[in-house]
Motif scaffolding. Structure first.
Motif, PDB file in Angstrom:
ATOM      1  N   ARG A 170      56.225  -1.194 124.872  1.00 37.68           N
ATOM      2  CA  ARG A 170      54.948  -0.464 124.357  1.00 37.68           C
ATOM      3  C   ARG A 170      54.812   0.588 124.545  1.00 37.68           C
ATOM      4  O   ARG A 170      54.377   1.499 125.600  1.00 37.68           O
ATOM      5  CB  ARG A 170      54.241  -1.656 124.146  1.00 37.68           C
ATOM      6  N   ARG A 171      55.476   1.900 123.384  1.00 39.18           N
ATOM      7  CA  ARG A 171      55.404   3.237 124.209  1.00 39.18           C
ATOM      8  C   ARG A 171      54.270   3.901 122.777  1.00 39.18           C
ATOM      9  O   ARG A 171      54.515   3.492 121.315  1.00 39.18           O
ATOM     10  CB  ARG A 171      56.479   3.681 123.987  1.00 39.18           C
TER      11      ARG A 171
ATOM     12  N   THR B 240      52.970  11.396 125.833  1.00 37.68           N
ATOM     13  CA  THR B 240      53.556   9.990 125.926  1.00 37.68           C
ATOM     14  C   THR B 240      52.947   8.694 126.103  1.00 37.68           C
ATOM     15  O   THR B 240      53.481   9.515 127.910  1.00 37.68           O
ATOM     16  CB  THR B 240      54.879   9.760 125.647  1.00 37.68           C
TER      17      THR B 240
ATOM     18  N   TYR C   1      53.364   5.756 128.517  1.00 37.45           N
ATOM     19  CA  TYR C   1      53.940   4.370 128.822  1.00 37.45           C
ATOM     20  C   TYR C   1      54.340   4.148 129.973  1.00 37.45           C
ATOM     21  O   TYR C   1      53.619   2.546 130.226  1.00 37.45           O
ATOM     22  CB  TYR C   1      55.666   4.913 128.272  1.00 37.45           C
TER      23      TYR C   1
ATOM     24  N   THR D 231      52.100   7.751 117.163  1.00 40.60           N
ATOM     25  CA  THR D 231      53.258   6.556 117.029  1.00 40.60           C
ATOM     26  C   THR D 231      53.678   5.666 117.760  1.00 40.60           C
ATOM     27  O   THR D 231      53.487   5.957 119.160  1.00 40.60           O
ATOM     28  CB  THR D 231      54.559   7.654 116.685  1.00 40.60           C
TER      29      THR D 231
ATOM     30  N   GLU E  72      55.707   2.209 119.308  1.00 38.98           N
ATOM     31  CA  GLU E  72      57.061   2.087 119.545  1.00 38.98           C
ATOM     32  C   GLU E  72      56.476  -0.089 119.844  1.00 38.98           C
ATOM     33  O   GLU E  72      56.487   0.994 121.218  1.00 38.98           O
ATOM     34  CB  GLU E  72      57.781   2.080 120.683  1.00 38.98           C
TER      35      GLU E  72
ATOM     36  N   ASP F 150      60.151  -2.032 116.705  1.00 40.63           N
ATOM     37  CA  ASP F 150      59.261  -1.787 115.672  1.00 40.63           C
ATOM     38  C   ASP F 150      58.539   0.185 115.713  1.00 40.63           C
ATOM     39  O   ASP F 150      57.856   0.017 116.646  1.00 40.63           O
ATOM     40  CB  ASP F 150      58.674  -3.027 114.782  1.00 40.63           C
ATOM     41  N   VAL F 151      59.294   0.652 114.949  1.00 43.06           N
ATOM     42  CA  VAL F 151      58.658   1.279 114.657  1.00 43.06           C
ATOM     43  C   VAL F 151      57.750   2.315 113.620  1.00 43.06           C
ATOM     44  O   VAL F 151      57.985   2.365 112.725  1.00 43.06           O
ATOM     45  CB  VAL F 151      59.316   3.230 115.170  1.00 43.06           C
TER      46      VAL F 151
ATOM     47  N   GLU G  20      53.386   4.689 112.124  1.00 41.79           N
ATOM     48  CA  GLU G  20      53.150   5.898 112.691  1.00 41.79           C
ATOM     49  C   GLU G  20      51.549   6.037 111.462  1.00 41.79           C
ATOM     50  O   GLU G  20      51.809   5.223 110.806  1.00 41.79           O
ATOM     51  CB  GLU G  20      53.716   7.154 112.000  1.00 41.79           C
TER      52      GLU G  20
END
Length: 282
Positions: A2-3, A15, A17, A94, A96, A100-101, A103
């Motif tokens: 999960r990012r 970011t 993460y 965005t 991730e 899956d990605v 936005e």
């Protein structure tokens, strides 16, 4: 995995993460409120269902700065406040998630909050975004090109009449969860181009002639609805050229049969139709 990455309107990004910002909680990713629209006739029991409207989405992040050194904490806190600045308007999230990605456009609902550390080893903080358009979308834009119709029909005419050569008819597939707007770019030379979604029966017809140096641009999204002609560095507002019964149509979920034609046009007059698939959650 999960990012989450946020990019603001200045192009700065951050970011969340594992290092230095560890995600502790992330909500508002799938859940979003909805409003059921109905209408009532005189003496009617209950009401009649009309539509369901999704409300803005509010992704909420609870995070911790991984480091314990006071100077490092201050530096990372300053970075979060600089990038996640509500005054910068709409940015882009965005996400991730498990390979899956997706936005979504978002703005800060408030300034990030940093509660007192107390006896905690790490500095925790919370960020709440507001997404006016609640739909997640694929980062990759899908695009298809179509060729124009070549008109042959003129007045006066004699029999046999040649009414024209049919332009491209193709099927565009919307793989999302809901209908999605399109952008259309048409390079001249062409006269009175028309793009029709035969699946819905709606079309966009522009009553103008484009020279080889001009590009017609159409955006059917509710937030940025527009018709423009680009001529070098000049932008001409062209809403007034729309045919009176034109509709800013969208691609419905599944297959959509699209037709492109014009009164006059050469083979070089290509129309590019682009869109993002949209999703109600992840």
């Amino acid at each position: 995995m999960r990012r989450l990455t946020f990019e603001n309107s200045r192009g700065e990004s951050i970011t969340f993460y594992r290092d230095p910002f560890v995600i502790e909680s992330l909500t508002g990713i799938s859940e979003v409120d909805s409003s059921i629209q109905g209408q009532v006739s005189p003496y009617q029991d209950g009401d009649t269902y009309v539509d369901t409207i999704l409300q803005p989405r509010y992704p909420t992040l609870e995070c911790a700065i991984k480091y314990t050194n006071l100077q490092e904490i201050k530096a990372y806190r300053k970075e979060v406040l600089r990038v996640c600045n509500p005054k910068l308007g709409l940015g882009k999230l965005t996400l991730e998630l498990d390979g899956d990605v997706k936005e979504i456009h978002a703005t800060l609902d408030s300034v990030p909050t940093f509660p007192d550390k107390g006896e905690n080893a790490y500095q925790r903080f919370m960020i709440v975004w507001k997404c006016p358009n609640p739909y997640w979308r694929d980062p990759q834009e899908v695009s298809r090109a179509l060729r124009a119709y070549e008109g042959k029909f003129t007045f006066p005419f004699t029999f046999p009449v040649q009414f024209g050569i049919e332009g491209d008819v193709t099927t565009l597939q919307n793989d999302g969860d809901t209908s999605t707007p399109v952008t259309i770019s048409i390079q001249g030379p062409i006269s009175r181009p028309m793009i029709e979604n035969r699946t819905t029966g709606k079309h966009i017809t522009v009553n103008t002639t484009l020279s080889p140096e001009e590009i017609l641009y159409i955006d059917t999204s509710r937030q940025h609805k527009r018709v423009e002609i680009y001529r070098g560095n000049q932008i001409i507002r062209a809403m007034g050229y729309l045919n009176h019964n034109s509709d800013f149509w969208e691609l419905e979920v599944g297959d959509n049969e699209i037709r492109y034609r014009a009164d006059e046009g050469l083979a070089e007059a290509i129309a590019a139709i682009s869109w993002h698939n949209q999703y109600v959650g992840m």
